[in-house]
Enzyme design. Structure first.
Site, mmCIF file in Angstrom:
data_model
loop_
_atom_site.group_PDB
_atom_site.id
_atom_site.type_symbol
_atom_site.label_atom_id
_atom_site.label_comp_id
_atom_site.label_asym_id
_atom_site.label_seq_id
_atom_site.Cartn_x
_atom_site.Cartn_y
_atom_site.Cartn_z
ATOM 1 N N GLY A 113 11.928 -4.848 1.981
ATOM 2 C CA GLY A 113 11.326 -6.037 1.376
ATOM 3 C C GLY A 113 10.563 -6.608 2.840
ATOM 4 O O GLY A 113 11.371 -6.963 3.942
ATOM 5 N N THR A 114 9.279 -6.842 2.698
ATOM 6 C CA THR A 114 8.546 -6.860 4.255
ATOM 7 C C THR A 114 7.396 -7.464 4.264
ATOM 8 O O THR A 114 6.849 -7.790 3.090
ATOM 9 C CB THR A 114 8.354 -5.202 4.509
ATOM 10 O OG1 THR A 114 8.117 -5.404 5.769
ATOM 11 C CG2 THR A 114 7.356 -4.598 3.816
ATOM 12 N N THR A 115 6.841 -7.678 5.497
ATOM 13 C CA THR A 115 5.481 -8.079 5.543
ATOM 14 C C THR A 115 4.719 -7.164 6.370
ATOM 15 O O THR A 115 5.427 -7.026 7.616
ATOM 16 C CB THR A 115 5.163 -9.564 6.034
ATOM 17 O OG1 THR A 115 6.111 -10.307 5.368
ATOM 18 C CG2 THR A 115 3.727 -9.930 5.526
#
Lengths: 218, 217
Positions: free
Chosen positions: B16-18
Site C-alpha cells: 500500500g504505497t505512494t
C-alpha cells in the site's frame, strides 16, 4: 456479476447520487463555498447543471454530497427549523446552530441516510465559519472538502491553503480545487458554482466549463 | 470518509504505497515512501526500499503485491542483462519497460502488481514508462501510482511544469510524497528518491522529521 439489462438505461434502477466535489473555506471576514454540478445515477449523468449549494438562511449555506434525495431533504428540514429558531430568538441564527441542526438529523438517522453536508456562513458573533458534519460528527475547521472528488485534491488543498487569505485569493483557491477534482473524478463535472458569504450577504456565481482554469495536460 | 478504502484483494504483504516519477531538464527522479503493510492495520516494514535498480541507469518502482513485484523485477533484471550483452550496449529504458510489460501481460491472471520504469539512455534521454496491472505500457512526462496517489492527483496536476530544474523537481517530488503520506494510512516512513541523469545515479533519503510541513502541522 449482476446481469446488465440492455433495454433499460441505468438511471431507471440506480440510486441518484451527487457523486461530487464540495469545498468550503474561511477567509478574513467570511466564507467561500464551491461545488461542481454533476448528478449521476449509476453511469448516467441525470443532471449536469445542479446547484449543490443550498441556502439554509440569508448568510448560511450548505453544500450537498452523497445521496441527492437524502441531502436535499436534510437541507429542507433544517431550513424550516432554522426559520422557526430565528423567529424565537428574534435574531439571525448562528452558523453553529445551523450546523448543529444538520448534525442532529445526520446522527439520529445515520443508518438510513447517506449524505454529507458541509455547513458554512457568517454570523455577527464569530464571523466566517465552516463546519463538517460527516455521519453525525460536528467539527469546526478552517476549510472542509467532501464528496467523491475530494480524495484527489487532499494533497492540493493541504499544500495550498493558507490562513488569512483575502476574498479574491479564497475564490481562486476554491475554483482551482474544484477544477482539479473535476478533471480526475468521473462523478464530478459540469460547471462550478461558487457562493461568497460575508457580512453584507451572499453572492452566487457560476463559472462555466470553458472559463475554468487550465492545468498541465498531456 | 470511512466508506473509501483501496479495495485491495491482495493477499499477504502488499505495498500500500505512494510512488512517483518525474521528468526534469536532464534526467528523471523516481521516488517512493517506505512502508509495507499486511492488511490495513499492520506495518510489516517501515524502511523497505521500493526503488529497484534493474540496470545502471534504469530503475523500477513497484506497487501492489510485494511478492509478485519482486518476482517480476528479478526476472526482468536477468533478461535485461542478457539483452544488454547481446546488444553490446546499455539497454534502452523502453526495452526494460517492454520486458516488464510482457511479463505482466502474459501472466495477467496471476499477478497483481503495477510498475513505473524510469531511467536515462543515450537514444532518447530521460524517459518514464508506466506498466499497469493488466499489462498496458504508456510513456508519460510524470506519473504517480499506489494507494496514496489518489490524494495527490490534484496537487501534481496543478504543480507539474515540463522542463523543471533538478531543485524544482526534487522539491515537487518530496512535497507530493509528503502530502500523500500525510493522508494515506498505508503510506509512510521516509521518502526515497533516486535521481538518474547521464552522469549517474544519486540516492536521496528524506527522513520523517525533515519532510516539508503543511498548514495543519
Amino acid at each position: 456479476m449482476s446481469e446488465e439489462s440492455f433495454t433499460d438505461p441505468g438511471w431507471l434502477s440506480e440510486e441518484v447520487k451527487t457523486g461530487t466535489t464540495i469545498i468550503a473555506v474561511t477567509f478574513d471576514g467570511g466564507v467561500v463555498l464551491g461545488s461542481d454540478s454533476r448528478v449521476s445515477a449509476g453511469e448516467s449523468v441525470v443532471n449536469r447543471v445542479m446547484n449543490k449549494l443550498s441556502p439554509l438562511h440569508d448568510k448560511i449555506y450548505c453544500a450537498l454530497s452523497g445521496s441527492a434525495a437524502d441531502a436535499q431533504t436534510i437541507a429542507e428540514i433544517v431550513n424550516y427549523q432554522l426559520d422557526v429558531h430565528s423567529i424565537e430568538v428574534e435574531d439571525d441564527p448562528l452558523v453553529c446552530s445551523a450546523a448543529t441542526l444538520v448534525k442532529n438529523i445526520s446522527y439520529k438517522y445515520k443508518e438510513e441516510l447517506s449524505a454529507h453536508l458541509i455547513v458554512a456562513g457568517w454570523d455577527r458573533k464569530k464571523g466566517g465559519q465552516v463546519y463538517a458534519t460527516l455521519n453525525g460528527l460536528l467539527s469546526r475547521q478552517p476549510f472542509a472538502i467532501g464528496g467523491s472528488g475530494s480524495f484527489y485534491i487532499h494533497g492540493f488543498v493541504d499544500a495550498e491553503y493558507r490562513k488569512n487569505m483575502t476574498k479574491r485569493e479564497c475564490q481562486e483557491f476554491v475554483v482551482n480545487a474544484l477544477t482539479l477534482a473535476m478533471g480526475r473524478d468521473g462523478s464530478s463535472g459540469g460547471v462550478a458554482y461558487v457562493v461568497t458569504i460575508d457580512q453584507d450577504g451572499a453572492e452566487e456565481k457560476c463559472v462555466l466549463g470553458n472559463e475554468l482554469p487550465k492545468f498541465f495536460d498531456q | 470518509m470511512e466508506t473509501h478504502h483501496s479495495h485491495s484483494q491482495v493477499k499477504g504483504v502488499s505495498t500500500g504505497t505512494t510512488i512517483l516519477a518525474v521528468k526534469f531538464n536532464g534526467g528523471v527522479i523516481i521516488g517512493s515512501d517506505s512502508r509495507a503493510s499486511m492488511g490495513e492495520s499492520y506495518v510489516s516494514s517501515k524502511t523497505i526500499n521500493k526503488l529497484i535498480q534493474v540496470h545502471d541507469r534504469i530503475f523500477c518502482c513497484i506497487a501492489g503485491s510485494l511478492a509478485d513485484a519482486q518476482a517480476v523485477t528479478k526476472m526482468a533484471k536477468f533478461q535485461l542483462s542478457f539483452h544488454s550483452i547481446q546488444m553490446e550496449s546499455p539497454p534502452l529504458v523502453k526495452a526494460a519497460a517492454s520486458i516488464m510489460k510482457e511479463l505482466c501481460y502474459s501472466n495477467k491472471e496471476d499477478l497483481q502488481a503495477g510498475f513505473i520504469t524510469a531511467g536515462w539512455d543515450r537514444k532518447k534521454g530521460p524517459q518514464i514508462y508506466v506498466v499497469s496491472l493488466g499489462g498496458m505500457l504508456l510513456s508519460q512526462p510524470f506519473t504517480i501510482g499506489g494507494s496514496g496517489s489518489t490524494y495527490i492527483y490534484g496537487y501534481v496536476d496543478a504543480k507539474f511544469k515540463p522542463n523543471m530544474s533538478l531543485e524544482e523537481a526534487t522539491q515537487f517530488s518530496t512535497n507530493a510524497l509528503a502530502l500523500a503520506m500525510g493522508r494515506d494510512n498505508v503510506s509512510g516512513g521516509v521518502v526515497h528518491l533516486v535521481v538518474i541523469t547521464e552522469a549517474g545515479v544519486k540516492h536521496i533519503v528524506v527522513p520523517g522529521d525533515k519532510l516539508p510541513k503543511f498548514h495543519d502541522e
